[in-house]
Scaffold this motif. Sequence first.
Motif, PDB file in Angstrom:
ATOM      1  N   ASP A 134       0.829  -1.198   0.000  1.00  0.00           N
ATOM      2  CA  ASP A 134       0.000   0.000   0.000  1.00  0.00           C
ATOM      3  C   ASP A 134       0.871   1.259   0.000  1.00  0.00           C
ATOM      4  OD1 ASP A 134      -2.666   1.005  -0.031  1.00  0.00           O
ATOM      5  OD2 ASP A 134      -2.459   1.576   2.075  1.00  0.00           O
ATOM      6  N   ARG A 137       2.145   1.832  -3.540  1.00  0.00           N
ATOM      7  CA  ARG A 137       1.127   2.419  -4.412  1.00  0.00           C
ATOM      8  C   ARG A 137       0.969   3.920  -4.148  1.00  0.00           C
ATOM      9  NH1 ARG A 137      -3.178   2.242  -7.612  1.00  0.00           N
ATOM     10  NH2 ARG A 137      -4.968   3.487  -7.029  1.00  0.00           N
ATOM     11  N   GLY A 151      -4.187  -1.126  -9.274  1.00  0.00           N
ATOM     12  CA  GLY A 151      -4.827  -1.184  -7.963  1.00  0.00           C
ATOM     13  C   GLY A 151      -4.424  -2.420  -7.182  1.00  0.00           C
ATOM     14  N   VAL A 153      -5.998  -5.044  -4.767  1.00  0.00           N
ATOM     15  CA  VAL A 153      -7.301  -5.518  -4.305  1.00  0.00           C
ATOM     16  C   VAL A 153      -7.245  -5.779  -2.809  1.00  0.00           C
ATOM     17  CG1 VAL A 153      -9.051  -7.300  -4.557  1.00  0.00           C
ATOM     18  CG2 VAL A 153      -7.760  -6.535  -6.546  1.00  0.00           C
ATOM     19  N   ARG A 155     -10.171  -6.546  -0.537  1.00  0.00           N
ATOM     20  CA  ARG A 155     -11.505  -6.856  -0.024  1.00  0.00           C
ATOM     21  C   ARG A 155     -11.540  -8.245   0.600  1.00  0.00           C
ATOM     22  NH1 ARG A 155     -16.314  -4.675  -3.951  1.00  0.00           N
ATOM     23  NH2 ARG A 155     -15.506  -2.624  -4.401  1.00  0.00           N
ATOM     24  N   SER A 241     -18.046   2.311 -13.951  1.00  0.00           N
ATOM     25  CA  SER A 241     -17.849   1.886 -12.562  1.00  0.00           C
ATOM     26  C   SER A 241     -19.157   1.408 -11.948  1.00  0.00           C
ATOM     27  CB  SER A 241     -17.277   3.051 -11.733  1.00  0.00           C
ATOM     28  OG  SER A 241     -16.029   3.463 -12.221  1.00  0.00           O
ATOM     29  N   ARG A 316     -12.803  -6.486  -9.643  1.00  0.00           N
ATOM     30  CA  ARG A 316     -12.540  -5.403  -8.696  1.00  0.00           C
ATOM     31  C   ARG A 316     -11.321  -4.593  -9.113  1.00  0.00           C
ATOM     32  NH1 ARG A 316     -13.733  -9.570  -3.773  1.00  0.00           N
ATOM     33  NH2 ARG A 316     -16.006  -9.384  -3.812  1.00  0.00           N
ATOM     34  N   GLU A 317     -10.397  -5.245  -9.800  1.00  0.00           N
ATOM     35  CA  GLU A 317      -9.225  -4.523 -10.289  1.00  0.00           C
ATOM     36  C   GLU A 317      -9.628  -3.519 -11.367  1.00  0.00           C
ATOM     37  OE1 GLU A 317      -4.645  -5.583 -11.628  1.00  0.00           O
ATOM     38  OE2 GLU A 317      -6.200  -7.124 -11.699  1.00  0.00           O
ATOM     39  N   LEU A 320     -10.956  -0.515  -9.628  1.00  0.00           N
ATOM     40  CA  LEU A 320      -9.869   0.321  -9.117  1.00  0.00           C
ATOM     41  C   LEU A 320      -9.205   1.128 -10.230  1.00  0.00           C
ATOM     42  CD1 LEU A 320      -8.174  -2.143  -6.596  1.00  0.00           C
ATOM     43  CD2 LEU A 320      -9.541  -0.135  -6.041  1.00  0.00           C
ATOM     44  N   TYR A 321      -9.049   0.521 -11.402  1.00  0.00           N
ATOM     45  CA  TYR A 321      -8.445   1.220 -12.529  1.00  0.00           C
ATOM     46  C   TYR A 321      -9.334   2.378 -12.999  1.00  0.00           C
ATOM     47  CZ  TYR A 321      -4.162  -1.144 -14.016  1.00  0.00           C
ATOM     48  OH  TYR A 321      -2.872  -1.581 -14.117  1.00  0.00           O
ATOM     49  N   GLU A 323     -11.294   4.111 -11.154  1.00  0.00           N
ATOM     50  CA  GLU A 323     -11.140   5.182 -10.184  1.00  0.00           C
ATOM     51  C   GLU A 323      -9.814   5.911 -10.388  1.00  0.00           C
ATOM     52  OE1 GLU A 323     -13.383   6.244  -8.014  1.00  0.00           O
ATOM     53  OE2 GLU A 323     -14.756   4.769  -8.886  1.00  0.00           O
ATOM     54  N   SER A 324      -8.752   5.169 -10.746  1.00  0.00           N
ATOM     55  CA  SER A 324      -7.468   5.803 -11.014  1.00  0.00           C
ATOM     56  C   SER A 324      -7.566   6.733 -12.219  1.00  0.00           C
ATOM     57  CB  SER A 324      -6.389   4.738 -11.267  1.00  0.00           C
ATOM     58  OG  SER A 324      -6.211   3.924 -10.120  1.00  0.00           O
TER      59      SER A 324
END
Length: 326
Positions: A134, A137, A151, A153, A155, A241, A316-317, A320-321, A323-324
């Motif tokens: 983390d 990143r 991202g 993951v 969760r 998303s 989920r990846e 995340l992408y 959102e990036s």
Amino acid sequence: AAGAPKPLPSSGPKSLREMPHPLATSSSEEMGPALTPSPELLLPRSIADKDLSLPNGTPVDTSSPASSSSLLNRLQLDDDLDGETRDLFVTVDDPKKHVCTMETYITYRVTTKTTRAEFDLPEYSVRRRYQDFDWLRNKLEESQPTHLIPGVVDRFSEEFVETRRKALDKFLKRITDHPVLSFNEHFNVFLTAKDLNAYKKQGMALLSKMGESVKYVTGGYKLRSRPLEFAAIGEYLDTFSLKLGTIDRIAQRIIKEQLEYLVELREYGPVYSTWGGLEVELSEPLEGVSACIGNCCTALEELSEDMTEEFLPVLREYILYSESMK
């Protein structure tokens, strides 16, 4: 050795001119048959008909992909990169549990093999916990604010150690294959430093200040009026998303129902075997039904595992992408 990294003629980040566009194709045949674009994914006509360019004069292609299928046909997946051209290999394996007075946590072994001149040794092996990934990143986001950072993951509880290991391994491999991020100083430290906490505390002041400066400039730009194509892309990402989130929730519900059904099947199957022992004349067909239920249990269990370990993390990846990209 056959799997040893092959050196490149030159070592260092590639210029923008040398980087092939991921959606570029050499011929129309590679694109496959033309597909009809979805109306909700197209850019507004006023944008699509307008010749757009960046401040430096570079033209901007605002045409949207015909569909997700055509996108996949045009993209070269990172897993298919030619191993003969790589000069940096990173793997995540060997999870270990550590029990301390204050906490219990899992560490993973990060093994690096390289021929790059930026590394002092050809091979490294360090142990990292999830919060270290983390940290990496966050540092990449600070120092490379104009690049999409893969991202991580997160969760899964510590019970899903292997699932998390696969996600972390994928995270590092995507950074390793990136022509810019793989040369980031923070990434080098992450792969080589025996004591990462020392670097976390000092923060490498110069790089941190540079990252904050660039981030401030790009952040300030967001406050101004943005080109129309950015607004259209933002709306596309919001819808994308939202749909992925819906698919994620539905998939989790399907898995939950499959597991509940699996419990019932496992209890139901032996009943036929017991029944067959009491009814001699019906013994053979009843045993057949019991065997069939057993096969269904095995198939359903494999399907649930595939969705949990392969489908959901990738889904989920993508979230995340997106959102990036925003």
